[in-house]
Design a protein around this motif. Structure first.
Motif, PDB file in Angstrom:
ATOM      1  N   ARG A  10      85.749 -55.155 -49.392  1.00  0.00           N
ATOM      2  CA  ARG A  10      87.115 -54.633 -49.382  1.00  0.00           C
ATOM      3  C   ARG A  10      87.505 -54.033 -50.725  1.00  0.00           C
ATOM      4  NH1 ARG A  10      90.686 -59.113 -45.964  1.00  0.00           N
ATOM      5  NH2 ARG A  10      89.494 -58.953 -43.999  1.00  0.00           N
ATOM      6  N   GLU A  11      86.994 -54.604 -51.806  1.00  0.00           N
ATOM      7  CA  GLU A  11      87.330 -54.095 -53.131  1.00  0.00           C
ATOM      8  C   GLU A  11      86.559 -52.812 -53.423  1.00  0.00           C
ATOM      9  OE1 GLU A  11      87.918 -57.895 -55.907  1.00  0.00           O
ATOM     10  OE2 GLU A  11      86.150 -58.036 -54.629  1.00  0.00           O
ATOM     11  N   LYS A  12      87.148 -51.952 -54.213  1.00  0.00           N
ATOM     12  CA  LYS A  12      86.476 -50.711 -54.602  1.00  0.00           C
ATOM     13  C   LYS A  12      85.368 -51.026 -55.606  1.00  0.00           C
ATOM     14  CE  LYS A  12      90.544 -47.847 -53.784  1.00  0.00           C
ATOM     15  NZ  LYS A  12      91.557 -46.927 -54.386  1.00  0.00           N
ATOM     16  N   THR A  13      84.232 -50.341 -55.455  1.00  0.00           N
ATOM     17  CA  THR A  13      83.059 -50.708 -56.248  1.00  0.00           C
ATOM     18  C   THR A  13      82.419 -49.520 -56.962  1.00  0.00           C
ATOM     19  OG1 THR A  13      81.495 -50.364 -54.429  1.00  0.00           O
ATOM     20  CG2 THR A  13      82.499 -52.563 -54.614  1.00  0.00           C
ATOM     21  N   ALA A  14      81.660 -49.867 -57.994  1.00  0.00           N
ATOM     22  CA  ALA A  14      80.689 -48.961 -58.613  1.00  0.00           C
ATOM     23  C   ALA A  14      79.321 -49.539 -58.267  1.00  0.00           C
ATOM     24  CB  ALA A  14      80.891 -48.905 -60.121  1.00  0.00           C
ATOM     25  N   VAL A  15      78.494 -48.741 -57.582  1.00  0.00           N
ATOM     26  CA  VAL A  15      77.245 -49.252 -57.019  1.00  0.00           C
ATOM     27  C   VAL A  15      76.040 -48.691 -57.768  1.00  0.00           C
ATOM     28  CG1 VAL A  15      75.825 -49.450 -54.939  1.00  0.00           C
ATOM     29  CG2 VAL A  15      78.326 -49.402 -54.740  1.00  0.00           C
ATOM     30  N   GLU A  89      63.204 -51.973 -43.126  1.00  0.00           N
ATOM     31  CA  GLU A  89      63.104 -51.621 -41.707  1.00  0.00           C
ATOM     32  C   GLU A  89      64.470 -51.360 -41.088  1.00  0.00           C
ATOM     33  OE1 GLU A  89      60.448 -51.216 -39.534  1.00  0.00           O
ATOM     34  OE2 GLU A  89      59.236 -51.156 -41.359  1.00  0.00           O
ATOM     35  N   GLN A  90      65.510 -52.015 -41.614  1.00  0.00           N
ATOM     36  CA  GLN A  90      66.846 -51.864 -41.053  1.00  0.00           C
ATOM     37  C   GLN A  90      67.400 -50.462 -41.251  1.00  0.00           C
ATOM     38  OE1 GLN A  90      68.066 -56.120 -42.816  1.00  0.00           O
ATOM     39  NE2 GLN A  90      69.757 -55.111 -41.797  1.00  0.00           N
ATOM     40  N   LEU A  91      66.981 -49.785 -42.327  1.00  0.00           N
ATOM     41  CA  LEU A  91      67.596 -48.509 -42.682  1.00  0.00           C
ATOM     42  C   LEU A  91      66.615 -47.340 -42.727  1.00  0.00           C
ATOM     43  CD1 LEU A  91      69.953 -49.599 -45.629  1.00  0.00           C
ATOM     44  CD2 LEU A  91      70.381 -49.695 -43.188  1.00  0.00           C
ATOM     45  N   LYS A  92      65.340 -47.593 -42.454  1.00  0.00           N
ATOM     46  CA  LYS A  92      64.338 -46.555 -42.710  1.00  0.00           C
ATOM     47  C   LYS A  92      64.517 -45.301 -41.862  1.00  0.00           C
ATOM     48  CE  LYS A  92      60.586 -47.960 -39.565  1.00  0.00           C
ATOM     49  NZ  LYS A  92      59.153 -48.317 -39.506  1.00  0.00           N
ATOM     50  N   ASN A  93      65.175 -45.409 -40.709  1.00  0.00           N
ATOM     51  CA  ASN A  93      65.384 -44.238 -39.862  1.00  0.00           C
ATOM     52  C   ASN A  93      66.761 -43.610 -40.036  1.00  0.00           C
ATOM     53  OD1 ASN A  93      62.812 -44.271 -38.584  1.00  0.00           O
ATOM     54  ND2 ASN A  93      63.498 -45.975 -37.297  1.00  0.00           N
ATOM     55  N   MET A  94      67.523 -44.100 -40.999  1.00  0.00           N
ATOM     56  CA  MET A  94      68.866 -43.590 -41.252  1.00  0.00           C
ATOM     57  C   MET A  94      68.778 -42.325 -42.109  1.00  0.00           C
ATOM     58  SD  MET A  94      72.062 -45.700 -42.925  1.00  0.00           S
ATOM     59  CE  MET A  94      72.299 -46.742 -41.479  1.00  0.00           C
ATOM     60  N   SER A  95      69.464 -41.287 -41.731  1.00  0.00           N
ATOM     61  CA  SER A  95      69.460 -40.052 -42.521  1.00  0.00           C
ATOM     62  C   SER A  95      70.186 -40.265 -43.841  1.00  0.00           C
ATOM     63  CB  SER A  95      70.146 -38.919 -41.750  1.00  0.00           C
ATOM     64  OG  SER A  95      71.542 -39.133 -41.679  1.00  0.00           O
ATOM     65  N   GLY A  96      69.981 -39.339 -44.768  1.00  0.00           N
ATOM     66  CA  GLY A  96      70.654 -39.446 -46.066  1.00  0.00           C
ATOM     67  C   GLY A  96      72.159 -39.421 -45.926  1.00  0.00           C
ATOM     68  N   GLU A  97      72.662 -38.603 -44.989  1.00  0.00           N
ATOM     69  CA  GLU A  97      74.116 -38.524 -44.804  1.00  0.00           C
ATOM     70  C   GLU A  97      74.646 -39.814 -44.190  1.00  0.00           C
ATOM     71  OE1 GLU A  97      77.641 -35.600 -43.109  1.00  0.00           O
ATOM     72  OE2 GLU A  97      75.524 -34.967 -42.970  1.00  0.00           O
ATOM     73  N   GLU A  98      73.932 -40.353 -43.208  1.00  0.00           N
ATOM     74  CA  GLU A  98      74.346 -41.629 -42.605  1.00  0.00           C
ATOM     75  C   GLU A  98      74.392 -42.738 -43.659  1.00  0.00           C
ATOM     76  OE1 GLU A  98      72.949 -42.373 -38.167  1.00  0.00           O
ATOM     77  OE2 GLU A  98      71.295 -41.616 -39.408  1.00  0.00           O
ATOM     78  N   PHE A  99      73.370 -42.778 -44.510  1.00  0.00           N
ATOM     79  CA  PHE A  99      73.324 -43.785 -45.576  1.00  0.00           C
ATOM     80  C   PHE A  99      74.541 -43.637 -46.488  1.00  0.00           C
ATOM     81  CE2 PHE A  99      72.079 -44.787 -49.990  1.00  0.00           C
ATOM     82  CZ  PHE A  99      71.792 -46.141 -49.855  1.00  0.00           C
ATOM     83  N   SER A 100      74.850 -42.410 -46.851  1.00  0.00           N
ATOM     84  CA  SER A 100      75.976 -42.159 -47.759  1.00  0.00           C
ATOM     85  C   SER A 100      77.303 -42.583 -47.130  1.00  0.00           C
ATOM     86  CB  SER A 100      76.027 -40.673 -48.130  1.00  0.00           C
ATOM     87  OG  SER A 100      74.840 -40.276 -48.785  1.00  0.00           O
ATOM     88  N   GLN A 101      77.458 -42.266 -45.841  1.00  0.00           N
ATOM     89  CA  GLN A 101      78.713 -42.587 -45.175  1.00  0.00           C
ATOM     90  C   GLN A 101      78.811 -44.063 -44.786  1.00  0.00           C
ATOM     91  OE1 GLN A 101      79.282 -40.648 -41.401  1.00  0.00           O
ATOM     92  NE2 GLN A 101      81.387 -41.373 -41.155  1.00  0.00           N
ATOM     93  N   LYS A 102      77.797 -44.542 -44.041  1.00  0.00           N
ATOM     94  CA  LYS A 102      77.906 -45.877 -43.448  1.00  0.00           C
ATOM     95  C   LYS A 102      77.635 -47.009 -44.436  1.00  0.00           C
ATOM     96  CE  LYS A 102      76.770 -44.293 -38.771  1.00  0.00           C
ATOM     97  NZ  LYS A 102      75.832 -44.398 -37.618  1.00  0.00           N
ATOM     98  N   ILE A 103      76.710 -46.776 -45.359  1.00  0.00           N
ATOM     99  CA  ILE A 103      76.357 -47.847 -46.299  1.00  0.00           C
ATOM    100  C   ILE A 103      77.172 -47.753 -47.591  1.00  0.00           C
ATOM    101  CG2 ILE A 103      74.502 -48.933 -47.615  1.00  0.00           C
ATOM    102  CD1 ILE A 103      74.269 -49.213 -44.538  1.00  0.00           C
ATOM    103  N   LEU A 104      77.074 -46.608 -48.270  1.00  0.00           N
ATOM    104  CA  LEU A 104      77.745 -46.501 -49.562  1.00  0.00           C
ATOM    105  C   LEU A 104      79.271 -46.475 -49.416  1.00  0.00           C
ATOM    106  CD1 LEU A 104      75.400 -43.982 -51.423  1.00  0.00           C
ATOM    107  CD2 LEU A 104      75.420 -46.479 -51.550  1.00  0.00           C
ATOM    108  N   ARG A 105      79.773 -45.600 -48.542  1.00  0.00           N
ATOM    109  CA  ARG A 105      81.232 -45.456 -48.461  1.00  0.00           C
ATOM    110  C   ARG A 105      81.888 -46.559 -47.641  1.00  0.00           C
ATOM    111  NH1 ARG A 105      85.332 -45.730 -49.730  1.00  0.00           N
ATOM    112  NH2 ARG A 105      87.052 -44.249 -49.916  1.00  0.00           N
ATOM    113  N   GLU A 106      81.362 -46.828 -46.443  1.00  0.00           N
ATOM    114  CA  GLU A 106      82.047 -47.764 -45.555  1.00  0.00           C
ATOM    115  C   GLU A 106      81.703 -49.220 -45.860  1.00  0.00           C
ATOM    116  OE1 GLU A 106      81.277 -46.552 -41.539  1.00  0.00           O
ATOM    117  OE2 GLU A 106      82.147 -44.554 -41.832  1.00  0.00           O
TER     118      GLU A 106
END
Length: 303
Positions: A10-15, A89-106
């Motif tokens: 929930r908190e804003k982060t620097a990753v 294995e959980q993320l290996k088929n995720m596109s770069g855009e999906e990773f950016s949106q779903k993992i980093l941002r969300e």
């Protein structure tokens, strides 16, 4: 330190982004840059992969310097608040855009992400830092790219450190790591031969695909219950007393003989002493250990 699984931050982060298998000076530069953003109200977070889940990198078989537990130990020392460390294995088929949106941002609520200039991500490692900057603009996070560091004209990399370790060049490895190379794990039961020659040892195993330093004896030190002890660690297969066993770390601690079985112990490596060899008798082995302990104590006191 909080380990993120199903929940979102929930908190804003620097990753800080990376495998960080050695948490060396280059990795520390990325991590410390992310930590700087705590002065701007962001929380310090790390995205990495569970080390043992990475079997290949750039198409080549992959071995790592530090285990997941060792990495987390260092992250905790550095003040990381949040870690997301899934199996690859959980993320290996995720596109770069999906990773950016779903993992980093969300998931990680990243406002800033920090990575090295050679960072790759997305399915098949198809994306690089320019792609990350593009996705950052789209999904609302800033990207900070760090250059690969050098020390005395040598690029600081996990590959170079692994080479030093395999050659027994611990001092050089330590310089690039920024801290002493260490092993840390549960003490397992050995054959107790050491006790018969008055040199009880603690035995620790290496993980599958973990880099094993050159076989031989090393000057080392251990911290136990707040006290530090000079030690000698032998990496190898104990050729004088055993046959056909996997390489392990066998440590004798000067002036310490309490039972440590089942406990986690951290052993720092100071210097390579000698190569592993088979001794004609246990008496000669005992004499060599005594010599090694004296030399290790000298190096420990001068460190």
């Amino acid at each position: 330190m909080n380990f993120i699984n199903d929940d979102n931050i929930r908190e804003k982060t620097a990753v800080a982004l990376g495998i960080f298998d050695g948490v060396h000076l280059g990795h520390r530069d990325i991590l410390n840059k992310a930590k700087e953003y705590t002065d701007k109200g962001l929380e310090f977070a790390v995205f990495t992969f569970r080390t043992s889940s990475v079997e290949k990198k750039h198409g080549n078989p992959y071995e790592y310097i530090y285990t997941e537990n060792q990495k987390n130990y260092i992250f905790s020392e550095m003040g990381v608040k949040y870690i997301y460390s899934p199996d690859i294995e959980q993320l290996k088929n995720m596109s770069g855009e999906e990773f950016s949106q779903k993992i980093l941002r969300e998931k990680m609520n990243a406002q800033v992400v920090v990575c090295g200039e050679n960072f790759r991500f997305g399915k098949g490692a198809s994306c690089g830092v320019r792609d990350l900057e593009t996705f950052g603009k789209k999904y609302g996070f800033e990207v900070c790219v760090r250059k690969i560091l050098e020390r005395d004209g040598i690029k600081i990399s996990s590959g170079q450190i692994k080479e030093y370790l395999k050659n027994g060049e611990i001092s050089k490895a330590n310089e690039l790591l920024g801290k002493k190379y260490f092993i840390m794990g549960e003490v397992v039961t050995g054959n107790r031969i050491g006790r018969t020659i008055n040199f009880p040892t603690l035995n620790q195993l290496f993980d599958i695909r973990q880099t094993i330093p050159k076989k031989g004896a090393y000057a080392a030190c251990c911290e136990i219950s707040g006290d530090e002890y000079s030690a000698v660690t032998n990496i190898g297969v104990k050729p004088t007393v055993e046959k056909n066993i996997k390489p392990l770390a066998e440590t004798h601690i000067s002036g310490f003989s309490s039972d440590l079985y089942g406990k986690n112990v951290k052993v720092d490596f100071i210097e390579f002493l000698r190569e592993e060899r088979k001794f004609p008798s246990l008496e000669q082995l005992k004499n060599q250990i005594e010599h090694d302990l004296n030399r290790a104590k000298e190096l420990y006191l001068s460190k």
